[in-house]
Design a protein around this motif. Structure first.
Motif, PDB file in Angstrom:
ATOM      1  N   THR A   1     134.768  55.254  62.997  1.00 26.83           N
ATOM      2  CA  THR A   1     135.540  55.306  64.739  1.00 26.83           C
ATOM      3  C   THR A   1     135.965  54.337  65.497  1.00 26.83           C
ATOM      4  O   THR A   1     135.570  53.109  64.410  1.00 26.83           O
ATOM      5  CB  THR A   1     134.576  55.809  65.210  1.00 26.83           C
ATOM      6  OG1 THR A   1     133.496  56.702  65.635  1.00 26.83           O
ATOM      7  CG2 THR A   1     134.762  55.727  66.756  1.00 26.83           C
ATOM      8  N   THR A   2     137.519  53.954  64.951  1.00 28.68           N
ATOM      9  CA  THR A   2     138.835  53.116  65.553  1.00 28.68           C
ATOM     10  C   THR A   2     139.362  53.305  66.644  1.00 28.68           C
ATOM     11  O   THR A   2     139.361  54.246  66.778  1.00 28.68           O
ATOM     12  CB  THR A   2     139.711  53.225  64.130  1.00 28.68           C
ATOM     13  OG1 THR A   2     138.585  53.240  62.664  1.00 28.68           O
ATOM     14  CG2 THR A   2     140.779  52.354  64.452  1.00 28.68           C
ATOM     15  N   LEU A   3     138.463  52.023  67.343  1.00 29.59           N
ATOM     16  CA  LEU A   3     139.102  51.725  68.862  1.00 29.59           C
ATOM     17  C   LEU A   3     140.502  51.535  68.474  1.00 29.59           C
ATOM     18  O   LEU A   3     140.525  49.541  68.329  1.00 29.59           O
ATOM     19  CB  LEU A   3     138.068  51.281  69.768  1.00 29.59           C
ATOM     20  CG  LEU A   3     138.254  50.619  71.092  1.00 29.59           C
ATOM     21  CD1 LEU A   3     138.483  52.346  71.761  1.00 29.59           C
ATOM     22  CD2 LEU A   3     137.477  49.966  71.693  1.00 29.59           C
ATOM     23  N   VAL A   4     141.450  52.457  69.845  1.00 30.95           N
ATOM     24  CA  VAL A   4     142.830  51.143  69.667  1.00 30.95           C
ATOM     25  C   VAL A   4     142.546  50.491  71.311  1.00 30.95           C
ATOM     26  O   VAL A   4     143.176  49.307  71.406  1.00 30.95           O
ATOM     27  CB  VAL A   4     143.890  52.645  70.044  1.00 30.95           C
ATOM     28  CG1 VAL A   4     145.663  52.124  69.377  1.00 30.95           C
ATOM     29  CG2 VAL A   4     143.914  53.468  68.575  1.00 30.95           C
ATOM     30  N   SER A   5     143.030  50.896  71.772  1.00 30.78           N
ATOM     31  CA  SER A   5     142.287  50.491  73.579  1.00 30.78           C
ATOM     32  C   SER A   5     140.874  51.016  74.599  1.00 30.78           C
ATOM     33  O   SER A   5     140.755  52.014  74.013  1.00 30.78           O
ATOM     34  CB  SER A   5     143.480  50.588  73.860  1.00 30.78           C
ATOM     35  OG  SER A   5     143.712  52.344  74.803  1.00 30.78           O
ATOM     36  N   GLY A   6     140.750  50.470  74.756  1.00 28.57           N
ATOM     37  CA  GLY A   6     139.717  50.625  76.140  1.00 28.57           C
ATOM     38  C   GLY A   6     137.804  49.682  75.234  1.00 28.57           C
ATOM     39  O   GLY A   6     138.377  49.021  75.001  1.00 28.57           O
ATOM     40  N   ARG A   7     136.719  50.503  75.498  1.00 26.33           N
ATOM     41  CA  ARG A   7     136.123  50.439  75.172  1.00 26.33           C
ATOM     42  C   ARG A   7     134.873  51.848  74.391  1.00 26.33           C
ATOM     43  O   ARG A   7     135.525  52.858  75.842  1.00 26.33           O
ATOM     44  CB  ARG A   7     135.317  48.927  76.081  1.00 26.33           C
ATOM     45  CG  ARG A   7     133.703  48.820  75.610  1.00 26.33           C
ATOM     46  CD  ARG A   7     132.629  48.714  76.262  1.00 26.33           C
ATOM     47  NE  ARG A   7     133.808  46.756  76.871  1.00 26.33           N
ATOM     48  CZ  ARG A   7     133.502  45.807  77.285  1.00 26.33           C
ATOM     49  NH1 ARG A   7     131.876  46.127  78.033  1.00 26.33           N
ATOM     50  NH2 ARG A   7     133.794  45.131  76.686  1.00 26.33           N
ATOM     51  N   VAL A   8     134.019  51.702  73.835  1.00 30.97           N
ATOM     52  CA  VAL A   8     133.456  53.066  72.970  1.00 30.97           C
ATOM     53  C   VAL A   8     132.158  52.360  72.683  1.00 30.97           C
ATOM     54  O   VAL A   8     132.253  51.441  72.551  1.00 30.97           O
ATOM     55  CB  VAL A   8     133.968  54.226  72.249  1.00 30.97           C
ATOM     56  CG1 VAL A   8     136.099  54.780  72.487  1.00 30.97           C
ATOM     57  CG2 VAL A   8     134.627  53.114  70.914  1.00 30.97           C
TER      58      VAL A   8
ATOM     59  N   GLY B   1     121.317  59.137  66.937  1.00 28.92           N
ATOM     60  CA  GLY B   1     120.531  59.283  67.943  1.00 28.92           C
ATOM     61  C   GLY B   1     120.324  58.027  68.363  1.00 28.92           C
ATOM     62  O   GLY B   1     118.690  57.668  68.786  1.00 28.92           O
ATOM     63  N   GLN B   2     120.085  57.002  67.662  1.00 25.56           N
ATOM     64  CA  GLN B   2     119.541  55.488  67.532  1.00 25.56           C
ATOM     65  C   GLN B   2     120.337  55.066  68.641  1.00 25.56           C
ATOM     66  O   GLN B   2     121.135  54.733  68.708  1.00 25.56           O
ATOM     67  CB  GLN B   2     120.186  55.379  65.875  1.00 25.56           C
ATOM     68  CG  GLN B   2     118.727  55.813  64.932  1.00 25.56           C
ATOM     69  CD  GLN B   2     119.553  54.800  63.881  1.00 25.56           C
ATOM     70  OE1 GLN B   2     119.810  54.269  63.504  1.00 25.56           O
ATOM     71  NE2 GLN B   2     118.625  56.312  62.522  1.00 25.56           N
ATOM     72  N   SER B   3     119.756  53.781  68.545  1.00 25.30           N
ATOM     73  CA  SER B   3     120.478  52.381  69.480  1.00 25.30           C
ATOM     74  C   SER B   3     122.184  52.306  69.944  1.00 25.30           C
ATOM     75  O   SER B   3     122.711  52.537  68.343  1.00 25.30           O
ATOM     76  CB  SER B   3     120.069  51.128  69.233  1.00 25.30           C
ATOM     77  OG  SER B   3     120.627  50.677  67.811  1.00 25.30           O
ATOM     78  N   LYS B   4     122.732  52.586  70.005  1.00 22.92           N
ATOM     79  CA  LYS B   4     124.464  52.292  70.598  1.00 22.92           C
ATOM     80  C   LYS B   4     125.007  51.128  69.773  1.00 22.92           C
ATOM     81  O   LYS B   4     124.593  49.970  69.897  1.00 22.92           O
ATOM     82  CB  LYS B   4     124.890  52.407  72.069  1.00 22.92           C
ATOM     83  CG  LYS B   4     124.751  51.358  72.989  1.00 22.92           C
ATOM     84  CD  LYS B   4     124.984  51.480  74.129  1.00 22.92           C
ATOM     85  CE  LYS B   4     124.433  50.505  74.887  1.00 22.92           C
ATOM     86  NZ  LYS B   4     124.979  50.577  76.583  1.00 22.92           N
TER      87      LYS B   4
END
Length: 387
Positions: A268-275, A281-284
């Motif tokens: 999972t690669t983030l370009v902008s913002g926050r995810v 089901g484990q910790s985020k």
């Protein structure tokens, strides 16, 4: 005082020999940005890199060395304290000055690594039958059992009021009840889907998106297999959730890429913002722009990455920045719909940028030049030639 064409040409040749200082390099970049391919300098580039005499062999070797050591070279030349923000951005994007210049020559791919053999030439790729690149194509299956082959001439589909349209406005379906839709971009294909909430999704080859024709309730839930680029419409009241291979990505409004092919690590690669990424089901894990979470067989790794290397396909590019050949080949397999070796792959890395509209033989030529590995194209199979 503005330099003459001859002075610019001489400066370029000094650059290839490693004798350009930082100010001269910036001057070259400014000149190429201003004049593009319509200047005698591009002819000088072609002569310096494509001729077969001994001087050009030396130049080719120097160019190859600069490209292979891009990070170290540009860090010392470009990242000097007196450099402008524009040049600093080039460094941060890992853009090789050599690649920028060669791009402007107008060649068929964005990266050229010249490495002559004893005669100053590169062997021709062994081709039994060339393979064309992928195209825009996909199929649509609805939860009521109906299916559609989507128009390859259209740029994508969009959903409005439980009805699906092409980008041109032509209807794909009549008005429907609340149904789930699945769009599959096959090997050798790609497609764009606009969701009912205004979010946009680009599907890479051999990828599948399942989504509702209309979002109800307090969440917006979709599922993806393969690779997809998301540009999510902001809605604070309804988080957007992407499920893929044992994980959930939760966002409000942002841009990111999910890579979840079978037998490959989930990225999972983030370009902008926050995810927020929830794994099994484990910790985020919360990602910031430029970060990537990789998950493989229960192992999680948070990385700082060059975003362009993971989003280039959406813009029509293969971008390989020190990528193992074993990782490059599956990408080619999906886009060209071919078989590639899965065993006995040499442990070498590839650094280059290629237009995805390039024929397979030209891509293979690049790989051979960059890695010294020899290939043969046999119908829809790519074979490594043993020495």
């Amino acid at each position: 005082m503005e330099r003459t064409e001859k002075e610019i040409e001489q400066m370029y040749l000094r650059f290839l020999e490693g004798e350009c200082n930082a100010n001269e390099l910036q001057e070259l970049l400014d000149y190429l940005e201003t004049h593009g391919t319509g200047s005698p300098l591009t002819e000088a580039i072609g002569r310096a890199l494509l001729s077969s005499d001994q001087a050009s062999v030396k130049t080719q070797a120097r160019a190859a060395k600069i490209v292979k050591e891009t990070d170290a070279y540009l860090e010392t030349v470009l990242f000097a304290p007196n450099q402008t923000a524009r040049v600093r951005r080039l460094w941060m994007a890992r853009v090789s000055a050599v690649a920028v210049m060669l791009l402007l020559v107008g060649m068929g791919f964005w990266y050229v690594l010249y490495k002559g053999n004893e005669n100053g030439h590169v062997e021709e790729v062994s081709v039994a039958a060339d393979v064309l690149p992928g195209t825009r194509k996909a199929s649509l299956v609805l939860s009521d059992g109906s299916s559609y082959e989507l128009d390859t001439l259209e740029g994508g589909i969009k959903t409005t009021d439980n009805q699906i349209y092409y980008g041109s406005g032509a209807a794909v379906t009549a008005r429907l009840a609340d149904l789930q839709a699945t769009v599959y971009a096959p090997r050798g294909g790609e497609y764009k889907v606009d969701l009912a909430d205004g979010s946009e999704v680009w599907l890479n080859a051999d990828s599948k998106l399942t989504y509702p024709l209309s979002f109800s309730g307090n969440t917006r839930l979709v599922e993806v297999e393969g690779e997809a680029y998301f540009n999510v419409h902001y809605d604070a009241a309804r988080p957007f959730i992407v499920r893929s291979k044992g994980q959930e990505v939760k966002v409000l409004g942002t841009t990111f890429v999910v890579h979840s092919y079978p037998a490959e690590e989930v990225q999972t690669t983030l370009v902008s913002g926050r995810v927020e990424v929830h794994v099994d089901g484990q910790s985020k894990v919360t990602l910031l722009p430029g970060q990537q979470l990789a998950v493989d067989k229960g192992r999680k790794e948070l990385r700082e990455v060059n975003i362009e290397a993971y989003t280039g396909w959406k813009n029509g590019l293969f971008i390989f920045h020190d990528i193992p050949l074993a990782t490059v080949l599956p990408q080619l397999a999906r886009w060209y719909d071919i078989e590639v070796p899965t065993q006995g792959i040499p442990e070498v890395k590839v650094f280059g940028e290629i237009d995805r509209n390039t024929k397979l033989s030209e891509v293979v030529h690049l790989l051979e030049t960059a890695t010294d590995v020899r290939f043969k194209i046999e119908e829809r199979r790519l074979v490594i030639k043993r020495k």
